[in-house]
Design a protein around this motif. Structure first.
Motif, PDB file in Angstrom:
ATOM      1  N   MET A 253       0.846  -1.199   0.000  1.00 47.17           N
ATOM      2  CA  MET A 253       0.000   0.000   0.000  1.00 47.17           C
ATOM      3  C   MET A 253       0.886   1.255   0.000  1.00 47.17           C
ATOM      4  SD  MET A 253      -3.118   1.147   0.096  1.00 47.17           S
ATOM      5  CE  MET A 253      -4.046   2.626   0.506  1.00 47.17           C
ATOM      6  N   LEU A 254       0.673   2.097  -0.957  1.00 50.32           N
ATOM      7  CA  LEU A 254       1.446   3.330  -1.052  1.00 50.32           C
ATOM      8  C   LEU A 254       0.973   4.320   0.013  1.00 50.32           C
ATOM      9  CD1 LEU A 254       3.630   4.666  -2.825  1.00 50.32           C
ATOM     10  CD2 LEU A 254       1.782   5.661  -4.170  1.00 50.32           C
ATOM     11  N   SER A 255       1.912   4.776   0.861  1.00 48.92           N
ATOM     12  CA  SER A 255       1.524   5.677   1.946  1.00 48.92           C
ATOM     13  C   SER A 255       2.271   7.003   1.937  1.00 48.92           C
ATOM     14  CB  SER A 255       1.763   5.004   3.306  1.00 48.92           C
ATOM     15  OG  SER A 255       3.164   4.832   3.541  1.00 48.92           O
ATOM     16  N   SER A 256       3.410   7.059   1.212  1.00 51.25           N
ATOM     17  CA  SER A 256       4.292   8.225   1.334  1.00 51.25           C
ATOM     18  C   SER A 256       4.919   8.596  -0.011  1.00 51.25           C
ATOM     19  CB  SER A 256       5.415   7.939   2.339  1.00 51.25           C
ATOM     20  OG  SER A 256       4.890   7.511   3.583  1.00 51.25           O
ATOM     21  N   LEU A 257       5.170   9.893  -0.170  1.00 56.27           N
ATOM     22  CA  LEU A 257       5.832  10.419  -1.360  1.00 56.27           C
ATOM     23  C   LEU A 257       7.028  11.243  -0.912  1.00 56.27           C
ATOM     24  CD1 LEU A 257       2.612  11.682  -3.188  1.00 56.27           C
ATOM     25  CD2 LEU A 257       3.770   9.491  -3.537  1.00 56.27           C
ATOM     26  N   ILE A 258       8.172  11.006  -1.537  1.00 58.84           N
ATOM     27  CA  ILE A 258       9.411  11.689  -1.149  1.00 58.84           C
ATOM     28  C   ILE A 258       9.925  12.494  -2.335  1.00 58.84           C
ATOM     29  CG2 ILE A 258      11.720  11.421  -0.195  1.00 58.84           C
ATOM     30  CD1 ILE A 258      10.913   8.660   0.811  1.00 58.84           C
ATOM     31  N   PHE A 259      10.186  13.773  -2.115  1.00 58.69           N
ATOM     32  CA  PHE A 259      10.571  14.679  -3.188  1.00 58.69           C
ATOM     33  C   PHE A 259      11.960  15.264  -2.958  1.00 58.69           C
ATOM     34  CE2 PHE A 259       6.004  14.646  -2.932  1.00 58.69           C
ATOM     35  CZ  PHE A 259       5.565  14.691  -4.252  1.00 58.69           C
ATOM     36  N   ASP A 260      12.742  15.324  -4.030  1.00 59.99           N
ATOM     37  CA  ASP A 260      13.904  16.204  -4.035  1.00 59.99           C
ATOM     38  C   ASP A 260      13.380  17.635  -4.033  1.00 59.99           C
ATOM     39  OD1 ASP A 260      16.561  17.142  -4.343  1.00 59.99           O
ATOM     40  OD2 ASP A 260      16.301  17.218  -6.510  1.00 59.99           O
ATOM     41  N   MET A 261      14.212  18.594  -3.682  1.00 61.38           N
ATOM     42  CA  MET A 261      13.746  19.983  -3.621  1.00 61.38           C
ATOM     43  C   MET A 261      14.117  20.791  -4.861  1.00 61.38           C
ATOM     44  SD  MET A 261      14.394  22.964  -0.743  1.00 61.38           S
ATOM     45  CE  MET A 261      16.090  23.334  -1.264  1.00 61.38           C
ATOM     46  N   ASP A 262      15.415  21.031  -5.064  1.00 62.51           N
ATOM     47  CA  ASP A 262      15.859  21.884  -6.162  1.00 62.51           C
ATOM     48  C   ASP A 262      15.598  21.192  -7.497  1.00 62.51           C
ATOM     49  OD1 ASP A 262      17.229  24.104  -4.622  1.00 62.51           O
ATOM     50  OD2 ASP A 262      18.327  22.380  -3.858  1.00 62.51           O
ATOM     51  N   GLY A 263      14.796  21.810  -8.331  1.00 61.20           N
ATOM     52  CA  GLY A 263      14.492  21.232  -9.628  1.00 61.20           C
ATOM     53  C   GLY A 263      13.249  20.369  -9.649  1.00 61.20           C
TER      54      GLY A 263
ATOM     55  N   GLY B 248       8.727   6.193   9.109  1.00 60.39           N
ATOM     56  CA  GLY B 248       8.219   5.001   9.779  1.00 60.39           C
ATOM     57  C   GLY B 248       7.473   4.069   8.852  1.00 60.39           C
ATOM     58  N   ILE B 249       7.998   3.888   7.637  1.00 64.30           N
ATOM     59  CA  ILE B 249       7.315   3.092   6.631  1.00 64.30           C
ATOM     60  C   ILE B 249       8.255   2.025   6.069  1.00 64.30           C
ATOM     61  CG2 ILE B 249       5.796   4.982   5.962  1.00 64.30           C
ATOM     62  CD1 ILE B 249       7.696   5.400   3.514  1.00 64.30           C
ATOM     63  N   GLY B 250       7.701   1.121   5.282  1.00 63.18           N
ATOM     64  CA  GLY B 250       8.501   0.169   4.529  1.00 63.18           C
ATOM     65  C   GLY B 250       8.889   0.764   3.187  1.00 63.18           C
ATOM     66  N   LYS B 251       9.953   0.233   2.593  1.00 61.04           N
ATOM     67  CA  LYS B 251      10.420   0.772   1.316  1.00 61.04           C
ATOM     68  C   LYS B 251       9.372   0.657   0.217  1.00 61.04           C
ATOM     69  CE  LYS B 251      15.332  -0.190   2.121  1.00 61.04           C
ATOM     70  NZ  LYS B 251      16.536  -0.873   1.591  1.00 61.04           N
ATOM     71  N   GLU B 252       8.541  -0.371   0.288  1.00 64.84           N
ATOM     72  CA  GLU B 252       7.530  -0.579  -0.746  1.00 64.84           C
ATOM     73  C   GLU B 252       6.352   0.387  -0.618  1.00 64.84           C
ATOM     74  OE1 GLU B 252       6.152  -2.685   2.851  1.00 64.84           O
ATOM     75  OE2 GLU B 252       8.094  -2.464   1.840  1.00 64.84           O
ATOM     76  N   GLU B 253       6.344   1.176   0.451  1.00 65.85           N
ATOM     77  CA  GLU B 253       5.222   2.082   0.697  1.00 65.85           C
ATOM     78  C   GLU B 253       5.430   3.482   0.129  1.00 65.85           C
ATOM     79  OE1 GLU B 253       3.409   2.057   4.682  1.00 65.85           O
ATOM     80  OE2 GLU B 253       4.916   0.542   5.191  1.00 65.85           O
ATOM     81  N   CYS B 254       6.546   3.716  -0.557  1.00 66.42           N
ATOM     82  CA  CYS B 254       6.819   5.087  -1.003  1.00 66.42           C
ATOM     83  C   CYS B 254       7.389   5.117  -2.407  1.00 66.42           C
ATOM     84  CB  CYS B 254       7.770   5.786  -0.039  1.00 66.42           C
ATOM     85  SG  CYS B 254       9.444   5.102  -0.042  1.00 66.42           S
TER      86      CYS B 254
END
Length: 222
Positions: A1-11, A154-160
């Motif tokens: 289950m996708l729970s999180s999104l991680i973004f780079d900042m610049d660009g 606090g998530i698993g790698k498959e969640e993001c």
């Protein structure tokens, strides 16, 4: 289950790299190292120490560790004086909608004072986790920054999933074992070939993210 999104900042979140490039070119010139915007974009995403060492090495020079702090302070001074940074069109609105259903994180090689300034100015209250270049020992392209974000979320790698625009950032995300979407903001798409998916631009990115929100899972690019 996708729970999180991680973004780079610049660009990815803010259109800032042209100013970073100008600042690095000027400060490098002041210490006798000649670099180009293409050189800067190639090491985008790395923390300042890694990036500075790479630029000196490319120029055939050895970086004196005693010079590091003064060069960085000068770079920040130049950047602050010239930067007219703005978020990419539509990103604030998109993230505000995503915030309702996902945990959001920023992982960047920039110094924390700059990151917090941009977050407070453009994305107040949006991000649950911030990992700056100063928060890790081994920055991008090493996996530590993204592994730290996953741990803090606090998530698993498959969640993001990770959204990146720089080769070193994509490399970092993949070494951390994460799904990575690439957006070639300042470079050609082939430079992001290690990404799981490459989108055309920020309009395509936002459409992709809204599609994820609707379906609740990873989507193809159709």
């Amino acid at each position: 289950m996708l729970s999180s999104l991680i973004f780079d900042m610049d660009g990815v979140l803010v259109d800032s790299m042209t100013y970073h490039a100008q600042a690095w070119i000027q400060v490098s010139s002041e210490v006798g190292v000649n670099v180009t915007p293409a050189d800067i974009y190639e090491v985008e995403g790395a923390n300042h120490r890694v990036g500075l060492e790479w630029l000196f090495e490319k120029a055939g020079r050895e970086l004196d560790p005693d010079m590091y702090d003064s060069i960085l302070e000068r770079k920040i001074e130049i950047f602050t004086s010239i930067a007219d940074v703005k978020p990419f069109e539509g990103m604030v609105e998109c993230l505000s909608v995503l915030k309702k259903d996902f945990k959001l994180a920023v992982v960047t090689g920039s110094e924390r004072v700059t990151v917090e300034s941009f977050m407070d100015q453009f994305f107040p209250g949006i991000f649950d986790v911030i990992v700056s270049g100063e928060d890790v020992h081994y920055g991008k392209p090493y996996p530590e920054p993204y592994l730290k974000a996953v741990e803090m979320l606090g998530i698993g790698k498959e969640e993001c999933i990770v959204v990146e625009n720089a080769p070193m950032g994509v490399e970092s995300a993949k070494k951390a074992g994460l799904y990575c979407v690439g957006v070639p903001t300042y470079i050609t798409p082939d430079k992001l070939s290690e990404a799981d998916m490459i989108l055309n631009d920020h309009a395509s990115l936002q459409a992709y993210l809204y599609n994820i929100l609707e379906k609740g899972h990873l989507c193809d690019n159709s």
